[in-house]
Design an enzyme around this catalytic site. Structure first.
Site, PDB file in Angstrom:
ATOM      1  N   ARG A 120       2.006  13.571   1.414  1.00  0.00           N
ATOM      2  CA  ARG A 120       1.095  12.440   1.461  1.00  0.00           C
ATOM      3  C   ARG A 120      -0.237  12.842   2.071  1.00  0.00           C
ATOM      4  O   ARG A 120      -1.308  12.448   1.590  1.00  0.00           O
ATOM      5  CB  ARG A 120       1.700  11.299   2.287  1.00  0.00           C
ATOM      6  CG  ARG A 120       2.901  10.619   1.641  1.00  0.00           C
ATOM      7  CD  ARG A 120       3.650   9.773   2.663  1.00  0.00           C
ATOM      8  NE  ARG A 120       2.793   8.785   3.294  1.00  0.00           N
ATOM      9  CZ  ARG A 120       3.051   8.235   4.482  1.00  0.00           C
ATOM     10  NH1 ARG A 120       4.132   8.587   5.165  1.00  0.00           N
ATOM     11  NH2 ARG A 120       2.225   7.337   4.989  1.00  0.00           N
TER      12      ARG A 120
ATOM     13  N   MET B  94      -0.043   1.490  -4.628  1.00  0.00           N
ATOM     14  CA  MET B  94       1.379   1.646  -4.317  1.00  0.00           C
ATOM     15  C   MET B  94       1.656   2.896  -3.496  1.00  0.00           C
ATOM     16  O   MET B  94       2.495   3.736  -3.859  1.00  0.00           O
ATOM     17  CB  MET B  94       2.188   1.659  -5.614  1.00  0.00           C
ATOM     18  CG  MET B  94       1.935   0.454  -6.504  1.00  0.00           C
ATOM     19  SD  MET B  94       2.177  -1.121  -5.642  1.00  0.00           S
ATOM     20  CE  MET B  94       3.954  -1.089  -5.438  1.00  0.00           C
TER      21      MET B  94
ATOM     22  N   LEU C 258      -0.469   4.344   3.433  1.00  0.00           N
ATOM     23  CA  LEU C 258      -1.491   5.263   3.913  1.00  0.00           C
ATOM     24  C   LEU C 258      -1.132   5.820   5.291  1.00  0.00           C
ATOM     25  O   LEU C 258      -0.526   5.138   6.118  1.00  0.00           O
ATOM     26  CB  LEU C 258      -2.844   4.554   3.978  1.00  0.00           C
ATOM     27  CG  LEU C 258      -3.381   4.086   2.614  1.00  0.00           C
ATOM     28  CD1 LEU C 258      -4.620   3.230   2.792  1.00  0.00           C
ATOM     29  CD2 LEU C 258      -3.675   5.274   1.718  1.00  0.00           C
TER      30      LEU C 258
ATOM     31  N   ASN D 221      -6.175  -5.004   2.764  1.00  0.00           N
ATOM     32  CA  ASN D 221      -5.273  -5.181   1.633  1.00  0.00           C
ATOM     33  C   ASN D 221      -4.911  -6.664   1.526  1.00  0.00           C
ATOM     34  O   ASN D 221      -5.058  -7.426   2.489  1.00  0.00           O
ATOM     35  CB  ASN D 221      -4.005  -4.342   1.822  1.00  0.00           C
ATOM     36  CG  ASN D 221      -3.129  -4.328   0.583  1.00  0.00           C
ATOM     37  OD1 ASN D 221      -3.625  -4.451  -0.537  1.00  0.00           O
ATOM     38  ND2 ASN D 221      -1.828  -4.173   0.766  1.00  0.00           N
TER      39      ASN D 221
ATOM     40  N   HIS E 249      -1.663  -9.202   0.460  1.00  0.00           N
ATOM     41  CA  HIS E 249      -0.215  -9.240   0.218  1.00  0.00           C
ATOM     42  C   HIS E 249       0.158 -10.619  -0.301  1.00  0.00           C
ATOM     43  O   HIS E 249      -0.318 -11.647   0.233  1.00  0.00           O
ATOM     44  CB  HIS E 249       0.557  -8.947   1.512  1.00  0.00           C
ATOM     45  CG  HIS E 249       2.040  -8.958   1.325  1.00  0.00           C
ATOM     46  ND1 HIS E 249       2.717  -7.926   0.736  1.00  0.00           N
ATOM     47  CD2 HIS E 249       2.968  -9.907   1.633  1.00  0.00           C
ATOM     48  CE1 HIS E 249       4.014  -8.226   0.685  1.00  0.00           C
ATOM     49  NE2 HIS E 249       4.188  -9.421   1.229  1.00  0.00           N
TER      50      HIS E 249
ATOM     51  N   ASP F 253       2.413  -3.851   5.785  1.00  0.00           N
ATOM     52  CA  ASP F 253       2.217  -5.303   5.850  1.00  0.00           C
ATOM     53  C   ASP F 253       2.269  -5.859   7.269  1.00  0.00           C
ATOM     54  O   ASP F 253       2.726  -6.984   7.499  1.00  0.00           O
ATOM     55  CB  ASP F 253       3.271  -6.028   4.995  1.00  0.00           C
ATOM     56  CG  ASP F 253       3.213  -5.631   3.535  1.00  0.00           C
ATOM     57  OD1 ASP F 253       2.123  -5.255   3.071  1.00  0.00           O
ATOM     58  OD2 ASP F 253       4.260  -5.687   2.861  1.00  0.00           O
TER      59      ASP F 253
ATOM     60  N   GLU G  57      -5.181 -15.439  -3.956  1.00  0.00           N
ATOM     61  CA  GLU G  57      -5.821 -14.132  -3.748  1.00  0.00           C
ATOM     62  C   GLU G  57      -7.273 -14.146  -4.210  1.00  0.00           C
ATOM     63  O   GLU G  57      -8.144 -13.559  -3.555  1.00  0.00           O
ATOM     64  CB  GLU G  57      -5.034 -13.049  -4.476  1.00  0.00           C
ATOM     65  CG  GLU G  57      -3.636 -12.830  -3.899  1.00  0.00           C
ATOM     66  CD  GLU G  57      -2.873 -11.698  -4.579  1.00  0.00           C
ATOM     67  OE1 GLU G  57      -3.496 -10.931  -5.347  1.00  0.00           O
ATOM     68  OE2 GLU G  57      -1.655 -11.581  -4.335  1.00  0.00           O
TER      69      GLU G  57
END
Length: 530
Positions: free
Chosen positions: A61, A86, A89, A102, A104, A140, A170
């Site tokens: 990663r 997806m 981080l 982000n 959710h 999250d 959103e």
């Protein structure tokens, strides 16, 4: 505000942000970690630079993210926006990049991780939504920037819920946060993992509004038969209202869209008066209004202003309806009658008209209690206007007399009555009155002098036993020229109440003096545009 957008699939939120450019923000680059992701082609078609950085087999990663950061280093950006990206981080990426946010599809911390919509449905909750948050290493769980609720319905499945959360929640919440960043209103404390938003305040006009109302009824149709419509109920309303008022004439047709609109206008008007008052409304405008010692006489005086226009109208009373008043109401066709109560004898009379809707709105309250709802709203395509209600109610002592002749006490009383009634006439509005009853009303004209002409014509042609001779004229805004005064003088007007404030006030006052009129200024206009 320059944005780097990261997405693995369609990136609909990023495209929406590009569409609305909240706070002037724009996408400097869109990067995907998946070759062939639809977002890449969509962004390229818009002229947005794109990058694709696939993760190599067995690549760590950290290594993959270093290559992403290297590719992004060629662009200028101050905020990273994830949209269906997806990958979790690493701290290295988050420390190297600007603040990363982000969205959710649930109200975190509930239903985090994958399959949020399925989790919501399985849990049986009645409200879901979305959360925009700062990204941290933990999935999250970063500091929440904003949330937007969405109802969950019995017939929802994962697809319908997903669609509504995206387009209703959103698409609202994500641009809001981007705008906050663009306006430099967001402070992120990464060590404490907290955020604060400057100016995110409440009060009468909060920076964000969440309105929840239940559908009261599906209406037969809207303003016209080809339009579907429904009425929604605010159960928190503490003021007498036509919404949900019991309909006492069983078997009559249900209230329609126009009926509710007109009935609300009628009820709002008669709430203006402590003494017995009656009003007849047509297309939300008063056809007549009066106060008197009895409700029956008030109705008679209101009706005689313009009985022709009252045909098919709405009647509102601020006292219990008695049999005498009911008999007068049913002498001609009316759609709805509204009152804070009815005698048994009155109901016997009213129920003889099978399709007359008879609404009991309950006690109106006294004084300021009649106006507990302090704001009014109007929906627009793409938004909503919210304002304070026009509750001005000047007394004789509040008026500024500007002419050589002072108004008589009777004229002052009529001025105050006329002003309270005029507030409910669509602009440009002119109202003629004598005593505490209307004589002629000129509604909704694009020229103020035309509104005077219309009020004069109505008083001459349609008023029964009334005359503009010696009457008071009220104008909802200033007279820009003396021509309105000249027209009123020709009709027999002897006193005028108006806001004042025109650059031509001196000429208007001079015209009033020339005709021996008394004129008083309120200092405040009373436009009504809807």
């Amino acid at each position: 505000m320059k944005i780097a957008g990261l997405a693995s699939n369609r990136g609909r939120n990023l495209l929406h942000i590009d569409d609305v450019a909240p706070g002037g923000a724009e996408l400097s680059v869109v990067l995907s970690n998946r070759e062939g992701a639809p977002i890449v082609e969509s962004a390229a078609e818009r002229g947005i630079p794109t990058e694709v950085v696939d993760r190599e087999p067995d690549e760590s990663r950290e290594s993959h993210e270093r290559r992403i950061l290297e590719r992004l280093s060629n662009y200028d950006f101050e905020l990273v926006c994830l949209d269906g990206y997806m990958r979790v981080l690493t701290r290295e990426f988050l420390d190297s990049a600007p603040t990363t946010i982000n969205v959710h599809p649930s109200l975190l911390p509930a239903f985090s991780g994958m399959d949020a919509h399925e989790q919501v449905l399985d849990a049986g909750v009645r409200t879901t939504g979305c959360t925009v948050h700062v990204v941290t290493e933990d999935v999250d769980s970063g500091p929440i920037l904003t949330q937007e609720p969405v109802p969950v319905y019995e017939d929802d499945d994962a697809d319908s819920l997903k669609h509504r959360v995206l387009y209703e929640a959103e698409f609202t919440a994500y641009p809001r946060v981007v705008r906050w960043f663009a306006e430099d209103r967001v402070t992120v404390d990464e060590d404490a993992e907290t955020v604060s938003i400057d100016g995110d305040t409440g009060g009468d006009f909060p920076t964000r509004r969440i309105v929840s109302e239940d559908r009261g009824d599906q209406l037969r149709y809207g303003e016209n038969p080809h339009q579907d419509a429904a009425i929604y109920v605010d159960d928190a309303c503490e003021e007498a209202t036509v919404v949900g008022a019991p309909q006492l004439n069983e078997g009559a047709k249900g209230m329609g869209y126009n009926n509710y609109n007109d009935a609300d206008a009628a009820l709002s008007l008669i709430k203006e008066f402590e003494e017995p008052a009656a009003a007849v409304i047509k297309h939300t405008n008063p056809a007549g209004c009066a106060t008197s010692s009895t409700i029956a006489d008030a109705y008679d005086r209101a009706l005689r202003t313009d009985a022709k226009s009252a045909f098919g109208g709405i009647v509102a009373l601020n006292r219990e309806c008695d049999a005498e008043t009911a008999s007068a109401i049913t002498d001609s066709f009316k759609e709805v009658v509204i009152a804070p109560g009815y005698t048994d004898a009155a109901l016997d009379v009213l129920r003889e008209k099978s399709n007359l809707r008879v609404l009991d709105v309950g006690p109106l309250g006294d004084g300021e209690d009649r106006f507990r709802e302090t704001l009014t709203e109007k929906s627009l395509v793409g938004g909503r206007l919210v304002q304070e209600r026009d509750l001005q109610s000047p007394t004789a002592d509040d008026l500024e007399v500007v002419t050589e002749r002072d108004p008589t006490d009777a004229e002052l009383e009529t001025m105050c009555f006329a002003w309270r009634t005029l507030k409910h006439v669509k602009s440009n509005g002119i109202l003629f009155a004598t005593g505490t009853e209307t004589v002629g009303i000129g509604t909704g004209q694009v020229s103020r002098v035309d509104a005077v002409t219309l009020a004069a014509m109505k008083s001459e042609k349609d008023a029964d036993g009334k005359s503009a001779e010696g009457a008071v004229m009220a104008s909802d805004a200033f007279f820009p020229f003396p021509d309105g005064i000249e027209e009123a003088a020709d009709a027999g007007i002897e006193a005028v109440i108006q806001p004042g404030g025109s650059v031509n006030d001196e000429d208007v006052i001079e015209a009033a003096n020339d005709h021996g009129m008394a004129m008083a200024f309120t200092g405040s206009r009373s436009f009504k545009h809807d």
